[in-house]
Design a protein around this motif. Structure first.
Motif, short mmCIF file in Angstrom:
data_model
loop_
_atom_site.label_atom_id
_atom_site.label_comp_id
_atom_site.label_asym_id
_atom_site.label_seq_id
_atom_site.Cartn_x
_atom_site.Cartn_y
_atom_site.Cartn_z
N VAL B 372 0.86 -1.19 0.00
CA VAL B 372 0.00 0.00 0.00
C VAL B 372 0.90 1.23 0.00
O VAL B 372 1.77 1.38 0.87
N ALA B 373 0.69 2.09 -0.99
CA ALA B 373 1.51 3.31 -1.09
C ALA B 373 1.07 4.31 -0.02
O ALA B 373 -0.05 4.27 0.48
N VAL B 374 2.01 5.19 0.34
CA VAL B 374 1.72 6.23 1.33
C VAL B 374 1.90 7.58 0.64
O VAL B 374 2.97 7.87 0.09
N THR B 375 0.85 8.39 0.67
CA THR B 375 0.88 9.69 -0.02
C THR B 375 1.80 10.66 0.71
O THR B 375 2.66 11.30 0.11
N ALA B 402 8.29 4.46 3.38
CA ALA B 402 8.58 5.89 3.22
C ALA B 402 7.61 6.51 2.21
O ALA B 402 7.26 5.88 1.21
N ALA B 403 7.16 7.73 2.52
CA ALA B 403 6.22 8.42 1.64
C ALA B 403 6.97 9.09 0.50
O ALA B 403 6.94 10.32 0.35
N GLN B 404 7.65 8.27 -0.29
CA GLN B 404 8.38 8.82 -1.43
C GLN B 404 7.42 9.07 -2.58
O GLN B 404 6.23 8.79 -2.51
N LYS B 405 7.97 9.59 -3.71
CA LYS B 405 7.16 9.72 -4.92
C LYS B 405 6.65 8.33 -5.29
O LYS B 405 7.34 7.33 -5.09
N PHE B 406 5.44 8.29 -5.87
CA PHE B 406 4.84 6.98 -6.16
C PHE B 406 5.74 6.13 -7.06
O PHE B 406 5.80 4.91 -6.90
N GLY B 407 6.43 6.76 -7.99
CA GLY B 407 7.33 6.00 -8.88
C GLY B 407 8.36 5.23 -8.08
O GLY B 407 8.66 4.06 -8.36
N THR B 412 10.14 0.11 -5.35
CA THR B 412 10.36 -0.69 -4.13
C THR B 412 9.60 -2.01 -4.23
O THR B 412 10.14 -3.08 -3.93
N ALA B 413 8.35 -1.93 -4.64
CA ALA B 413 7.54 -3.15 -4.80
C ALA B 413 8.21 -4.07 -5.81
O ALA B 413 8.32 -5.29 -5.59
N GLU B 414 8.67 -3.50 -6.91
CA GLU B 414 9.32 -4.28 -7.97
C GLU B 414 10.54 -5.02 -7.42
O GLU B 414 10.72 -6.20 -7.66
N ARG B 415 11.37 -4.29 -6.70
CA ARG B 415 12.59 -4.89 -6.16
C ARG B 415 12.26 -6.03 -5.20
O ARG B 415 13.02 -6.99 -5.09
N LEU B 422 -1.22 -0.78 -4.11
CA LEU B 422 -2.55 -0.17 -3.90
C LEU B 422 -2.33 1.30 -3.56
O LEU B 422 -1.61 1.62 -2.61
N PHE B 423 -2.97 2.20 -4.33
CA PHE B 423 -2.85 3.63 -4.06
C PHE B 423 -4.10 4.12 -3.35
O PHE B 423 -5.21 3.85 -3.80
N PRO B 424 -3.90 4.86 -2.22
CA PRO B 424 -5.07 5.41 -1.53
C PRO B 424 -5.77 6.41 -2.46
O PRO B 424 -5.14 6.95 -3.37
N GLY B 425 -7.04 6.65 -2.22
CA GLY B 425 -7.79 7.58 -3.07
C GLY B 425 -9.26 7.28 -2.94
O GLY B 425 -9.65 6.35 -2.23
N GLU B 426 -10.06 8.08 -3.60
CA GLU B 426 -11.51 7.86 -3.56
C GLU B 426 -12.02 7.64 -4.96
O GLU B 426 -12.32 8.58 -5.66
N PRO B 427 -12.15 6.44 -5.47
CA PRO B 427 -11.77 5.18 -4.80
C PRO B 427 -10.27 4.91 -4.95
O PRO B 427 -9.63 5.52 -5.79
N PRO B 428 -9.76 3.95 -4.16
CA PRO B 428 -8.36 3.55 -4.32
C PRO B 428 -8.16 2.83 -5.65
O PRO B 428 -9.14 2.37 -6.26
N SER B 429 -6.93 2.74 -6.11
CA SER B 429 -6.67 1.98 -7.33
C SER B 429 -5.49 1.04 -7.12
O SER B 429 -4.66 1.26 -6.23
#
Lengths: 468, 468
Positions: B372-375, B402-407, B412-415, B422-429
């Motif tokens: 889950v990404a952190v904004t 860490a709340a880094q840039k989403f890229g 990090t997930a890739e590594r 999962l990106f937070p949002g309304e709705p999340p994606s």
């Protein structure tokens, strides 16, 4: 062949409880993305002796051939010893594999550890620990403290549920068992910065000495602690303030106000209160465990630098803390890099062995949900094949070891706590040995109810309380 | 901080393979109703030294305090040592708990063992074994031999499947992997009664000596074995008959005819042939493992009395047998009672560590299927809460450290090999980082496909063969 004191071994039905507990722990840890690691049982003696205190408790390990040779016992430098915890080996593993790990590195580890202590209640020479740690490379954000607290709180709640000892849970294995009146575990959280900041704010010259005195509050009466604080050089008002701080324990963040009301000011105190409040707030919605801010927790002799944890087991307070840990700003170091960490270690044997001694066990000493009866030795392959049809659908099944009269085979199942006996035939039939009901079944579709598929925990102290 | 030779430790992704293998073993053993047992790591040195051969390989264990005192190394009688297998401790456990166990007692045990051998390929000083045994009180019917063979055959097939190395299986973790051309494991079954009965029927005076010579057939050419048999006092025709017997290997019960064709007669031979035929026939329908009657298997130095087992791993024959055992008519005894047993021991580290060295690993070093990404740090609790909603439905999830840039968070997930972010949002994606596809999701219903929920085994030798 005598049992070795301090080396507990479980009977199969009791071991099934331990397996269920480790499964529950593993499930929680993995849901949070913690990776499993196992380290070797031995470390160089030198590595283990860095923490001077532990010296006398270490088991040295030596090849019998080397052991017999003269002068062997003097060559300590290359000797090996069994690890006495999982933290020291993990720190070594992190440094050794740093280039291949991704930080923050989050791992769980469930292994035996060994201590050459004199055995006493709740203390063993061989026991199992379950540890979680998060370790950073150079820095580790504070939210890691919140995370390990939250994960271990969920793990403790899961253990209580498996044991049928969670608040509001009903143990399996029988009707009429009362729900537990309160949570089995209380995870007590404190923060060294709160204590140290408070003592410094009070003008205390030796905050570490005060922390070690306050740490004894569980064993000594308040008056005695005041005396020891006076001996440590505190005036009466300061000593009473330290005692008042240590007596603060709340299940929510209201401890902050109570500390503030003591009127001491210091930036380190502010930082500690913020951190502790974050941890307690993050655990507020975990059901089945009590989480408290508890300012008597100092973990006086360990090298924690912020958050600290201890855990009491309801009804077994004499065991002391069954799950402890905290934040180390230097979990490991290779001289060039420093790896800060935060972690908690659950003493699995310490909490489980006394419960087993009190009668906690599982509903059967075998995984089998079904015993397939054998009509005669000639038709054993037919019984084997029936069993195989159940197993192929995930039903643990054993076949009778002897083609005795069916009544005897049923009694064998009864003695083993196996709930169902399947009799070969056209069609086969199944007897529920608890009710005596026997029905014809299709061995390719019949399945026992889910709660009969695996052994359940029974014989909890609660279930005994309710019997006449 | 140097690695200790002979004490292998796995990186998290490799440990995930080991865990998947032990889970598969446990599942098979429990489906057959085998109960789990763990024994303490230490036994009195005297218990371990009863088998004289092992003497030099034992690790003695002593409290460091006792170790330092003069004369300590001479007081061997009450010394403890690490167990070198799981059979000796299990035999002791059976005798010690006989009154509380139900016989025939069927148990599995997966634990570390230690041997002070000089490390060499496939030999370790600390390694994991997985044992199954059935033990009787006084007597144990022969069908127990059939049962352990069948259960271990299924277990070996399950291990091959988990490793993606079963015949006809396709390893997970990538497209284009070829199916394995043949079974990974060959379980070779023989029977001491066949060999002994044959030798006696031939008129050989020293059947045990012959068995020990024949046992070397894997390491020595046939001509050399004939020479050794001549030295053991056999005439040329007898020696050639013994060699002919040892060369019989069949995947079905046709070995019986081939033995008969050698023209030797003895009641013990008949009994052995019947037993061996039963074992091989019972394993005929287990898929994913080859089971052979193999009359060169004698297990010369062990005290087996009937059925014997060895196991070869295809492509790793230099490791020798990775899974061995047999029938002991006296597994344990307390002087009054005798406990016969039959069992097999799988050398988990022995087979796994070389495969890992060859590149076998798992698709990710963490259990997490979702990151889950952190904004920003202020909204971390919202990301934690999203993660919690996935975990409550059994989806292993971690939150960005860490709340880094989403890229950067995606990389990090890739590594870490985590397939979804999962990106937070309304709705999340949710983004599948392998395809780059990103879709809006309901965090209370979205679930990754089942094959992404847990890490899979990748990097098998087969998958490497297919790369250019």
């Amino acid at each position: 062949m005598a049992k070795l004191s301090g080396f507990p071994e479980l009977l199969p039905a009791d071991r099934a409880v331990e397996l269920a507990v480790t499964d529950a722990l593993r499930r929680v840890f993995e849901l949070h993305g913690f990776a499993n690691v196992e380290t070797r049982a031995v470390e160089p003696v030198e590595t283990l002796l860095r923490k001077g205190e532990i010296d006398k408790e270490v088991y040295v390990v030596r090849r019998i051939h080397d052991d017999a040779s003269p002068g062997a016992s003097s060559s300590r430098s290359d000797a090996l010893a069994l690890h006495f915890d999982l933290t020291v080996p993990f720190a070594r593993y992190v440094v050794e594999n740093a280039g291949k790990l991704q930080f923050p590195f989050r791992r769980y580890q469930i292994q035996k550890v060994w201590r050459g202590e004199r055995p006493q209640q709740g203390r063993f020479r061989e026991f199992t620990q379950a540890d979680i740690d998060i370790v950073g490379d150079g820095t580790l954000p504070f939210h890691a403290d919140v995370e390990v607290a939250r994960v271990m709180a969920e793990a403790l709640a899961a253990v209580a549920t498996v044991l049928g000892l969670g608040a509001g849970t009903t143990p399996g294995g029988g009707a009429g068992l009362r729900a537990a009146p309160e949570e089995l575990f209380t995870l007590q959280v404190s923060n060294r910065k709160v204590l140290e900041g408070f003592y410094i704010g009070l003008g205390v010259a030796t905050p570490t000495a005060v922390m070690q005195v306050v740490d004894k509050l569980d064993k000594l009466p308040g008056e005695k602690v005041l005396e020891l604080l006076a001996e440590a050089g505190l005036d009466d008002a300061s000593a009473r303030a330290c005692l008042a701080l240590a007596e603060i324990s709340t299940e929510d963040t209201s401890f902050v106000e109570r500390v503030r009301a003591l009127g001491v000011q210091h930036p380190l105190l502010d930082e500690g209160l913020d951190e502790l409040a974050s941890v307690v707030a993050a655990c507020a919605d975990v059901e089945g465990v009590r989480v408290t801010a508890d300012l008597r927790i100092a973990r006086g002799l360990d090298y924690y630098t912020g958050t600290v944890f201890e855990t009491r087991m309801n009804g077994h307070e004499q065991l002391g803390s069954v799950c402890s840990g905290g934040r180390y700003d230097e979990l490991a170091s290779d001289g060039k890099r420093t790896y800060p960490g935060v972690g908690i270690s659950l003493g699995l044997s310490r909490l489980l062995v006394p419960l087993v001694a009190d009668g906690l066990t599982s509903s059967r000493p075998v995984p089998s949900a079904v015993l397939v009866a054998v009509t005669d030795e000639e038709s054993r392959p037919a019984s084997d094949s029936l069993a195989q049809r159940l197993r192929s659908r995930g039903i643990p099944t054993e076949v009778s070891a002897a083609a005795q009269k069916f009544g005897k085979q049923i009694r064998t199942a009864e003695r083993r706590g196996i709930p169902y006996v399947l009799f070969p035939g056209e069609p086969p039939s199944v007897k529920d040995i608890r009710t005596g009901d026997q029905v014809e079944v299709d061995p390719d579709t019949w399945t026992p109810p889910a709660h009969d598929l695996t052994p359940t925990v029974v014989g909890t102290p609660l279930s005994k309380e309710t019997s006449p």
